[in-house]
Design an enzyme around this catalytic site. Structure first.
Site, PDB file in Angstrom:
ATOM      1  N   ASN A   1       0.835  -1.196   0.000  1.00  0.00           N
ATOM      2  CA  ASN A   1       0.000   0.000   0.000  1.00  0.00           C
ATOM      3  C   ASN A   1       0.874   1.252   0.000  1.00  0.00           C
ATOM      4  O   ASN A   1       1.050   1.923   1.010  1.00  0.00           O
ATOM      5  CB  ASN A   1      -0.935  -0.004   1.218  1.00  0.00           C
ATOM      6  CG  ASN A   1      -1.984   1.092   1.146  1.00  0.00           C
ATOM      7  OD1 ASN A   1      -1.823   2.169   1.714  1.00  0.00           O
ATOM      8  ND2 ASN A   1      -3.054   0.828   0.433  1.00  0.00           N
TER       9      ASN A   1
ATOM     10  N   ARG B   1      -1.187   5.041   1.227  1.00  0.00           N
ATOM     11  CA  ARG B   1      -2.324   5.344   0.340  1.00  0.00           C
ATOM     12  C   ARG B   1      -3.619   5.401   1.144  1.00  0.00           C
ATOM     13  O   ARG B   1      -4.452   6.276   0.925  1.00  0.00           O
ATOM     14  CB  ARG B   1      -2.452   4.307  -0.782  1.00  0.00           C
ATOM     15  CG  ARG B   1      -3.504   4.727  -1.832  1.00  0.00           C
ATOM     16  CD  ARG B   1      -3.650   3.704  -2.957  1.00  0.00           C
ATOM     17  NE  ARG B   1      -4.427   4.250  -4.063  1.00  0.00           N
ATOM     18  CZ  ARG B   1      -5.750   4.198  -4.170  1.00  0.00           C
ATOM     19  NH1 ARG B   1      -6.462   3.640  -3.199  1.00  0.00           N
ATOM     20  NH2 ARG B   1      -6.368   4.721  -5.206  1.00  0.00           N
ATOM     21  N   CYS B   2      -3.784   4.474   2.076  1.00  0.00           N
ATOM     22  CA  CYS B   2      -4.998   4.461   2.899  1.00  0.00           C
ATOM     23  C   CYS B   2      -5.160   5.753   3.702  1.00  0.00           C
ATOM     24  O   CYS B   2      -6.275   6.201   3.951  1.00  0.00           O
ATOM     25  CB  CYS B   2      -4.965   3.288   3.878  1.00  0.00           C
ATOM     26  SG  CYS B   2      -5.051   1.660   3.129  1.00  0.00           S
ATOM     27  N   MET B   3      -4.031   6.343   4.111  1.00  0.00           N
ATOM     28  CA  MET B   3      -4.074   7.509   4.995  1.00  0.00           C
ATOM     29  C   MET B   3      -4.181   8.837   4.245  1.00  0.00           C
ATOM     30  O   MET B   3      -4.056   9.892   4.869  1.00  0.00           O
ATOM     31  CB  MET B   3      -2.822   7.541   5.876  1.00  0.00           C
ATOM     32  CG  MET B   3      -2.747   6.405   6.873  1.00  0.00           C
ATOM     33  SD  MET B   3      -1.489   6.683   8.143  1.00  0.00           S
ATOM     34  CE  MET B   3      -0.012   6.806   7.146  1.00  0.00           C
TER      35      MET B   3
ATOM     36  N   GLY C   1      -1.878   1.614   4.953  1.00  0.00           N
ATOM     37  CA  GLY C   1      -0.616   2.229   4.616  1.00  0.00           C
ATOM     38  C   GLY C   1      -0.750   3.663   4.142  1.00  0.00           C
ATOM     39  O   GLY C   1      -1.802   4.296   4.313  1.00  0.00           O
TER      40      GLY C   1
END
Length: 412
Positions: free
Chosen positions: A356, A401-403, A399
């Protein structure tokens, strides 16, 4: 910037990132308890002080690379431009907490209106309201008495620092998502008010590809813009095929220029929670992957038909590499395996979101420090790394990208 269709602009995963939305972890993290973790979709409890230090280092990487950083909590507070909108927002928030008692609803509203700062009020909504903060005498109904041992009047929202999921910027528009769980669907209320009332957005021409009140679920971690023509969406544990069909009709029927939506049917399990947990784009022809996604996949291509609202849907079974080469019109692609494909390293680093990554420019990404095997491999493939500390934020199982939610990327 009134009327500017390019106020939002995301037409790739790798275009130079100019503006991004984050949420700095707040007191909602400290309102996690072991008994609540399963309900609130956490496997562990991050240490807030260190999680904030790590998140601040994450934000600094953006700023050092010329990316404007805006925060969800700031924009939400700024969107409450007058008492009427603030009251409307509080009423909708209370309605979505599923509180049944009228007395409790009155106490919650009175408590939230007592904050002199709108940002403090927003942060309290995000953090969750403990019973002791409102008062001990709230047992006004059978429901209240039965729930007397539960410590919260409104639940915390610890997943908020994963800003990728509640909405997604696609082209110059927004997919305001309907999240799979009640726990997370409340998060989308903040985005709704930002785009409806914030001064930067309320007068802009922003198409909405999806609405949070629709029935089928879809989440931003499953929505990847591979090029200005191709969007990939995962049919996953959190995103339903019916939602993909709806959003495809709207996007493909618009003048945004997207030509095909690829629906990847991925395993419905925790390790494959979203498409971006097993697959992210790091350069024009390079992708990080979980080794298990290399096997032949069932992929559905959705294109616009000749009649209004008509979709042409084709089912294909292809290896990921073949899919990417075909639809991105590439002679070859390089798939960079998390943990270098080693069964132990890949499993460990996949658990810590080694696949990610977040591209901030073609061939330049943000990664977690702890995924050193995958990071070394990325460097060997010519990828420039911006490494962030990750001992605590990674405990939320998401990760870089998620944040992050990109609001504006330069076109390639």
């Amino acid at each position: 910037m009134s009327g500017d269709r390019r106020l939002l602009n995301v037409r790739s995963e790798i275009g130079k990132l100019k503006k991004v939305l984050l949420h700095r972890p707040g007191k909602e993290i400290e309102n996690l308890t072991p008994s609540l973790m399963d309900r609130l979709l956490f496997d562990d409890i991050p240490y807030l002080e260190v999680a904030r230090e790590e998140h601040d280092a994450f934000a600094d990487i953006f700023r050092k690379n010329g990316t404007e950083v805006v925060y969800l909590e700031d924009l939400a507070a700024e969107a409450l431009i007058d008492d009427e909108i603030r009251n409307k927002f509080i009423d909708e928030f209370i309605e979505e907490t599923k509180v049944m008692s009228d007395k409790k609803k009155e106490l919650i509203k009175e408590y939230l209106l007592s904050f002199s700062s709108k940002k403090e009020m927003i942060e309290k909504m995000m953090a969750g309201i403990r019973k002791e903060e409102v008062g001990s005498n709230i047992k006004s109904s059978l429901t209240d008495i039965v729930e007397s041992n539960y410590p919260f009047i409104t639940d915390p929202m610890p997943n908020l620092y994963f800003t990728r999921d509640p909405f997604a910027t696609i082209g110059s528009g927004v997919s305001l998502n309907h999240m799979k769980t009640v726990t997370r669907n409340r998060e989308t209320l903040f985005s709704k008010y930002i785009f409806k009332y914030h001064k930067d957005f309320k007068d802009a021409i922003i198409p909405f590809w999806y609405d949070r009140k629709e029935n089928a679920s879809i989440e931003g971690g499953d929505q990847l813009i591979l090029s200005n023509k191709v969007i990939a969406i995962g049919i996953s544990e959190r995103t339903e095929s019916a939602a993909i069909e709806k959003i495809a009709r709207r996007i493909l029927g618009s003048d945004e220029g997207f030509e095909v939506i690829l629906a990847f049917d991925i395993p419905k399990k925790r390790a494959f929670m979203h498409l971006d947990t097993v697959f992210t784009m790091v350069d024009y022809d390079k992708f990080t992957i979980h080794p298990e996604i290399e096997e032949p996949l069932t992929v559905y291509s959705l294109r616009k038909g000749e009649k209004p609202e008509e979709l042409i849907i084709e089912k294909e079974t292809m290896a990921l590499r073949e899919v990417l080469m075909k639809y991105l019109e590439l002679d070859d692609v390089r798939l960079i395996r998390c943990g270098n494909g080693n069964s132990i390293d890949a499993a460990r680093e996949q658990w810590n979101d080694g696949s990610n990554t977040l591209a901030i420019a073609p061939g330049e990404v943000i990664v977690y420090s702890r995924n050193y095997v995958t990071n070394r491999l990325l460097e060997e493939h010519g990828i420039k790394l911006n490494i962030m500390p990750s001992s605590e934020v990674s405990r939320g199982r998401g990760g870089p990208r998620c944040m992050s939610m990109p609001l504006y990327r330069e076109d390639l």
